[in-house]
Structure formats: structure tokens, C-alpha cells
Design a protein around this motif. Structure first.
Motif, PDB file in Angstrom:
ATOM      1  N   MET A   1       0.824  -1.214   0.000  1.00  0.00           N
ATOM      2  CA  MET A   1       0.000   0.000   0.000  1.00  0.00           C
ATOM      3  C   MET A   1       0.857   1.262   0.000  1.00  0.00           C
ATOM      4  SD  MET A   1      -3.003   1.047   2.625  1.00  0.00           S
ATOM      5  CE  MET A   1      -3.964   2.531   2.396  1.00  0.00           C
ATOM      6  N   GLY A   2       2.029   1.191   0.596  1.00  0.00           N
ATOM      7  CA  GLY A   2       2.919   2.349   0.580  1.00  0.00           C
ATOM      8  C   GLY A   2       2.455   3.469   1.493  1.00  0.00           C
ATOM      9  N   PHE A   3       2.650   4.713   1.053  1.00  0.00           N
ATOM     10  CA  PHE A   3       2.393   5.874   1.918  1.00  0.00           C
ATOM     11  C   PHE A   3       1.518   6.912   1.219  1.00  0.00           C
ATOM     12  CE2 PHE A   3       6.230   3.809   3.366  1.00  0.00           C
ATOM     13  CZ  PHE A   3       5.947   3.649   4.715  1.00  0.00           C
ATOM     14  N   PRO A   4       0.260   6.571   0.956  1.00  0.00           N
ATOM     15  CA  PRO A   4      -0.629   7.533   0.293  1.00  0.00           C
ATOM     16  C   PRO A   4      -0.766   8.803   1.125  1.00  0.00           C
ATOM     17  CG  PRO A   4      -1.892   5.718   1.278  1.00  0.00           C
ATOM     18  CD  PRO A   4      -0.449   5.335   1.345  1.00  0.00           C
ATOM     19  N   GLY A   5      -0.897   9.923   0.420  1.00  0.00           N
ATOM     20  CA  GLY A   5      -1.086  11.196   1.122  1.00  0.00           C
ATOM     21  C   GLY A   5       0.163  11.712   1.805  1.00  0.00           C
ATOM     22  N   ARG A  65      11.812   4.854   1.101  1.00  0.00           N
ATOM     23  CA  ARG A  65      13.122   4.658   1.748  1.00  0.00           C
ATOM     24  C   ARG A  65      13.244   5.551   2.985  1.00  0.00           C
ATOM     25  NH1 ARG A  65      16.501   8.255   1.341  1.00  0.00           N
ATOM     26  NH2 ARG A  65      15.921   8.975  -0.745  1.00  0.00           N
ATOM     27  N   ASN A  66      12.853   6.799   2.835  1.00  0.00           N
ATOM     28  CA  ASN A  66      12.996   7.755   3.927  1.00  0.00           C
ATOM     29  C   ASN A  66      12.102   7.397   5.109  1.00  0.00           C
ATOM     30  OD1 ASN A  66      12.394  10.205   5.555  1.00  0.00           O
ATOM     31  ND2 ASN A  66      13.833  11.155   4.142  1.00  0.00           N
ATOM     32  N   VAL A  67      10.823   7.132   4.815  1.00  0.00           N
ATOM     33  CA  VAL A  67       9.856   6.899   5.897  1.00  0.00           C
ATOM     34  C   VAL A  67      10.155   5.595   6.628  1.00  0.00           C
ATOM     35  CG1 VAL A  67       7.424   6.510   6.445  1.00  0.00           C
ATOM     36  CG2 VAL A  67       8.058   8.277   4.797  1.00  0.00           C
ATOM     37  N   LYS A  68      10.452   4.541   5.875  1.00  0.00           N
ATOM     38  CA  LYS A  68      10.722   3.254   6.534  1.00  0.00           C
ATOM     39  C   LYS A  68      11.993   3.307   7.367  1.00  0.00           C
ATOM     40  CE  LYS A  68       7.973   0.003   3.934  1.00  0.00           C
ATOM     41  NZ  LYS A  68       7.913  -1.126   3.007  1.00  0.00           N
ATOM     42  N   GLY A  69      12.948   4.130   6.943  1.00  0.00           N
ATOM     43  CA  GLY A  69      14.176   4.286   7.711  1.00  0.00           C
ATOM     44  C   GLY A  69      14.107   5.406   8.735  1.00  0.00           C
ATOM     45  N   HIS A  70      12.941   6.081   8.796  1.00  0.00           N
ATOM     46  CA  HIS A  70      12.730   7.244   9.678  1.00  0.00           C
ATOM     47  C   HIS A  70      13.936   8.186   9.603  1.00  0.00           C
ATOM     48  CE1 HIS A  70      11.015   8.828  13.770  1.00  0.00           C
ATOM     49  NE2 HIS A  70      10.841   9.670  12.758  1.00  0.00           N
ATOM     50  N   GLN A  71      14.266   8.565   8.367  1.00  0.00           N
ATOM     51  CA  GLN A  71      15.452   9.379   8.133  1.00  0.00           C
ATOM     52  C   GLN A  71      15.199  10.869   8.324  1.00  0.00           C
ATOM     53  OE1 GLN A  71      16.389   8.028   4.198  1.00  0.00           O
ATOM     54  NE2 GLN A  71      17.319   6.121   4.883  1.00  0.00           N
ATOM     55  N   HIS A 163      -6.672   8.395   7.977  1.00  0.00           N
ATOM     56  CA  HIS A 163      -5.563   8.938   7.178  1.00  0.00           C
ATOM     57  C   HIS A 163      -4.231   8.717   7.910  1.00  0.00           C
ATOM     58  CE1 HIS A 163      -8.023  10.961   4.164  1.00  0.00           C
ATOM     59  NE2 HIS A 163      -8.762  11.495   5.118  1.00  0.00           N
ATOM     60  N   ILE A 164      -4.239   9.070   9.171  1.00  0.00           N
ATOM     61  CA  ILE A 164      -2.998   9.069   9.954  1.00  0.00           C
ATOM     62  C   ILE A 164      -2.489   7.646  10.186  1.00  0.00           C
ATOM     63  CG2 ILE A 164      -2.171   9.567  12.318  1.00  0.00           C
ATOM     64  CD1 ILE A 164      -3.837  12.211  12.081  1.00  0.00           C
ATOM     65  N   SER A 165      -3.415   6.688  10.259  1.00  0.00           N
ATOM     66  CA  SER A 165      -3.005   5.311  10.570  1.00  0.00           C
ATOM     67  C   SER A 165      -2.243   4.647   9.425  1.00  0.00           C
ATOM     68  CB  SER A 165      -4.223   4.452  10.928  1.00  0.00           C
ATOM     69  OG  SER A 165      -5.021   4.228   9.783  1.00  0.00           O
ATOM     70  N   THR A 166      -2.553   4.984   8.168  1.00  0.00           N
ATOM     71  CA  THR A 166      -1.877   4.290   7.052  1.00  0.00           C
ATOM     72  C   THR A 166      -0.370   4.496   7.118  1.00  0.00           C
ATOM     73  OG1 THR A 166      -2.152   6.168   5.536  1.00  0.00           O
ATOM     74  CG2 THR A 166      -3.887   4.498   5.534  1.00  0.00           C
ATOM     75  N   PHE A 167       0.034   5.670   7.556  1.00  0.00           N
ATOM     76  CA  PHE A 167       1.456   5.995   7.670  1.00  0.00           C
ATOM     77  C   PHE A 167       2.136   5.078   8.694  1.00  0.00           C
ATOM     78  CE2 PHE A 167       5.004   8.688   9.194  1.00  0.00           C
ATOM     79  CZ  PHE A 167       5.541   9.139   8.000  1.00  0.00           C
TER      80      PHE A 167
END
Length: 272
Positions: A1-5, A65-71, A163-167
Motif C-alpha cells: 500500500m505504501g504511503f498515500p497522502g 526509503r525515507n519513511v521506513k528508515g525514519h530518516q 488517514h494518519i493510521s496508514t502511515f
């Protein structure tokens, strides 16, 4: 699903999960300015360069890459559910969109036919019973969210927690969640935690309210739109939003939060 929005500056200084009707135009423009020293000419939602967006295919790898690594520092912004659903009605249902047409083409005629909603028009100066029409719209919004009929729920009135939960569910982590009602204070926390190529002075930044001026003005105080049934529906749709983001369900006229957001609680309850 990735990171919509999800939006991210090109410099990857900051990551933002968009929540519709929660100052997203202003936030997007601030992010754009922080990289480029100028605002995007037009509605930031229409930009296709200068800002990474999940909706742009070429941005997805960088965001993931950025979000999964919390960069980078990651944040979002919330708003009082009573005010947000009212804003959705006046902007998307009663208002005329930037392109001069009604939102989503046949949506408003469908609501007029199936739910007895009136919205007026620019020709009659939007002369209609706002309270009666809003309450009927609220029934429709509940039907879309609860039963996905007569259509899928729209992003502008689906719950903020969704919305916030998908992230979170897809591997992201928020560093900050702030309130639209305390915008400068909350956005300043973000700016204090990131490095920007161009300094931002929130006191002088214009507010980018892209929906303003295209429809009727709200003529009553917030509580006038919500009778007992309406409040029951609002609780049914937005219970989690009130609880997690600390808004006052008992007093629709109190738009301010009554507590601080507990990030640990948000991640625990929305990360399932």
C-alpha cells in the motif's frame, strides 16, 4: 500500500502526512518555500514538481526509503472534527470548486435527489437552509463511511485517524502531531526540529485557504448545526478522532483541544 497522502521536501528535510481540511495547503506551501525560497504559483495540490508526493510515481521510492528508515522528521496536523466536517460541507458540497464546477461532477445532484439536500447557487447568493442541508449531508457522510454506500467515503470527510493510521501501519513513525487551531505554535515545533535552505517566518507567511470565497459563508455558530441526532452521527464517525486528538465532543462550540496528543497512544492504537 505504501504511503498515500505523504509529501516530502525535495531536500528530504521533513516528511508530512496530509490530512484533508487540516491546513494542508499552508503546510505544503511552507514545505515548498523552505526548499525553493518561493511559494508554488497556484494550489500546492496541483504541483507536479518541487515537492515529493506519493501520488507522483517518481517520488515513491524516495518517500518509502525515507519513511521506513525514519530518516527525516515526520509530522501531521489535525483539526476539531465538528469544524472539519462543517468545512467539508461548505467547501465540497455547497461551494463551487476552483474549476468553476461542482465537486466530483454528479455528486451534488445525487445528494439533492437521494438525501433532499439543498445547496443554493451563486445566482441566488447561496440562499438555502444551511442547518437542514448540513444535517442531511451528515447522514450521507455516515452512510459512505459505515456502509460505503452510495459511494466510497471521500478523503475530505473520512476520519483523520484513518488517514494518519496508514502511515504508521506501513512502517512510518510520527515525531509530532499538532492542531490546526494552534497552527503557528505547532508548525514552529516542526521548523525548530529541521534544517531548511530558506528561513521561514510564520508570522509573515500568508494563509493558503484554497477553498475560501468559492461558496456560502457559514451563518450560524457551530453548535446550531448539530442536534442530538447529528452529534450521535458525529460520534459514530469520529469517536477515535475525538479521543486520540483530544477534542471536546460535549461542546461543539469549543474548537480548541482539551489536552495534548499522546504520540505513544496514537502509534499504539492506530498501528494495528
Amino acid at each position: 500500500m505504501g504511503f498515500p497522502g505523504t509529501w516530502m521536501t525535495e531536500s528530504e528535510s521533513v516528511v508530512y502526512r496530509v490530512v484533508p481540511k487540516c491546513a494542508c495547503s499552508s503546510i505544503g506551501q511552507i514545505m515548498f518555500y523552505s526548499d525553493h525560497g518561493r511559494f508554488f504559483d497556484g494550489d500546492i495540490h496541483d504541483s507536479t514538481s518541487g515537492l515529493h508526493k506519493w501520488s507522483q510515481d517518481e517520488s515513491q521510492k524516495a518517500i518509502e526509503r525515507n519513511v521506513k528508515g525514519h530518516q527525516s522528521y515526520a509530522f501531521t496536523c489535525v483539526r476539531n472534527p465538528y469544524a472539519r466536517i462543517l468545512s467539508s460541507f461548505f467547501d465540497k458540497i455547497a461551494g463551487i470548486q476552483r474549476n468553476g464546477k461542482r465537486y466530483r461532477g454528479n455528486l451534488v445532484p445525487q445528494l439533492i435527489q437521494k438525501y433532499g439536500i439543498e445547496v443554493g447557487s451563486p445566482e441566488d447568493n447561496f440562499d438555502f437552509d444551511q442547518v437542514k442541508s448540513f444535517r442531511r449531508f451528515l447522514l450521507f457522510a455516515r452512510d459512505t463511511i459505515r456502509w460505503r454506500r452510495p459511494m466510497e467515503p471521500d478523503i475530505h470527510w473520512s476520519a483523520m485517524s484513518g488517514h494518519i493510521s496508514t502511515f504508521i501501519v506501513n512502517g512510518g513513525q510520527y515525531d509530532h502531531i499538532f492542531f490546526t487551531e494552534k497552527f503557528n505554535e505547532g508548525m514552529q515545533v516542526v521548523l525548530d526540529n529541521i534544517e531548511t535552505a530558506h528561513p521561514i517566518d510564520l508570522a509573515t507567511i500568508p494563509r493558503f485557504n484554497e477553498s475560501e470565497g468559492h461558496g456560502p459563508k457559514r451563518v450560524h455558530k457551530v453548535s446550531d448545526y448539530f442536534d442530538d441526532l447529528s452529534r450521535h452521527l458525529v460520534w459514530e464517525i469520529y469517536k477515535k478522532d475525538f479521543q486520540l486528538f483530544k477534542y471536546d465532543f460535549d461542546d461543539p462550540d469549543n474548537k480548541m483541544p482539551i489536552g495534548e496528543v499522546d504520540l505513544a497512544e496514537v502509534h499504539a492504537k492506530l498501528g494495528d
